[in-house]
Design a protein around this motif. Sequence first.
Motif, PDB file in Angstrom:
ATOM      1  N   SER A 119       0.819  -1.291  -0.035  1.00 47.24           N
ATOM      2  CA  SER A 119       0.239   0.023   0.127  1.00 47.24           C
ATOM      3  C   SER A 119       0.801   1.290  -0.005  1.00 47.24           C
ATOM      4  N   ASP A 120       0.469   2.260  -0.727  1.00 48.03           N
ATOM      5  CA  ASP A 120       1.309   3.532  -0.876  1.00 48.03           C
ATOM      6  C   ASP A 120       1.188   4.380   0.434  1.00 48.03           C
ATOM      7  N   ARG A 121       2.161   4.761   0.785  1.00 44.50           N
ATOM      8  CA  ARG A 121       2.172   5.821   1.850  1.00 44.50           C
ATOM      9  C   ARG A 121       1.487   7.127   1.730  1.00 44.50           C
ATOM     10  N   PRO A 122       0.919   7.586   2.892  1.00 46.68           N
ATOM     11  CA  PRO A 122       0.028   8.983   2.601  1.00 46.68           C
ATOM     12  C   PRO A 122       0.990   9.988   2.191  1.00 46.68           C
ATOM     13  N   GLY A 123       0.241  10.788   1.265  1.00 43.91           N
ATOM     14  CA  GLY A 123       0.759  11.999   0.516  1.00 43.91           C
ATOM     15  C   GLY A 123       1.893  11.681  -0.152  1.00 43.91           C
ATOM     16  N   HIS A 124       2.218  10.614  -0.795  1.00 42.51           N
ATOM     17  CA  HIS A 124       3.485  10.215  -1.488  1.00 42.51           C
ATOM     18  C   HIS A 124       3.465  11.025  -3.031  1.00 42.51           C
ATOM     19  N   ASP A 125       4.468  11.893  -2.757  1.00 47.01           N
ATOM     20  CA  ASP A 125       4.674  12.730  -4.242  1.00 47.01           C
ATOM     21  C   ASP A 125       5.001  12.129  -5.302  1.00 47.01           C
TER      22      ASP A 125
END
Length: 332
Positions: A291-297
Amino acid sequence: MKILVTGGAGFIGSAVVRYIIKHTPHYVINIDKLTYAANPKALENISYSEKYIFEKVDICSHQDLDRVFKLHHPNAVIHLAAESHVDRSIVCPSIFIKNNILGTFTLLEVIRNYLIHSSKEIRNNFRFIHVSTDEVYGELKACDIAFNEYSCYAPSSPYSASKASSDHLVSAWCRTYGIPTIITHSTNNYGPYQHEEKLIPSTITNAIAGKPIQIYGKGLQIRDWIYVEDTASALYFILMNGKIGETYNIGANNEINNLDIVTKICSILDTYLPIQQEGIGCYKELIRFVSDRPGHDFRYAIDSSKIRQLGWKPKERLDSGLIRTIKFFSDI
């Protein structure tokens, strides 16, 4: 010249210390709190140099910093001490606020007092290099032009927000109090001695151990990568040639997405250290998407033409730098 380096036992800091000791006539005063991110082994080859001094100091301690400045009388400061891991900043932002913002504030105040009471020679030639990150600019879309030194700030994580805040403090102390400062923004660094929480060393060490190689989301986030020794040479170059009050971006024009760089590392490992794990044909088979991390640029990219026009350019290509890094972490 005596150059005080904060965070000189960290990944980039130790590369800067090694560079100055090995390639210049200057002395180094290294101050570091020696947190989990410090790696004293990175300094073993220069630790006995007569040009090297180490002080275990927390940059949030005004008293300890004041003592070091009065004792050693530095002519310049390269400020690298900082919390830098985005994931950790999401879990515990308070540490980033304290060390990156309050630590920089404390250092600036100590320097302000130091210069008031210093000789005219030190005041006239003093330089403060504040080492920041390209993440203060926020993210780019795939078709956007790269950030330059005049791009607006738009930080998206507690880490980048804390670094943006420290940038603004440095600029304000330069304008209000006349402290001779220069700000740098570097893209993603990689190389020997990097902490294994970061993408490239974690990929290498997990692969060699036969463990899953985790990639956030689909791995399509794009970064520009620069070999750490090139960053060290750039910071010294800016110290000697940069203009007070200016900002300089440091990059290598090596944009690549996370999946591709992990795949590239796996391919290099297949060549130099073929996998021995039963049932696994190549290292790429260890890749796992999480799962992607929060706020991943999505993308970072910076235009480093300003420093290149001054006469600096990186020496290491991405492929050769990755090979050097893989050989370091795998002892091959």
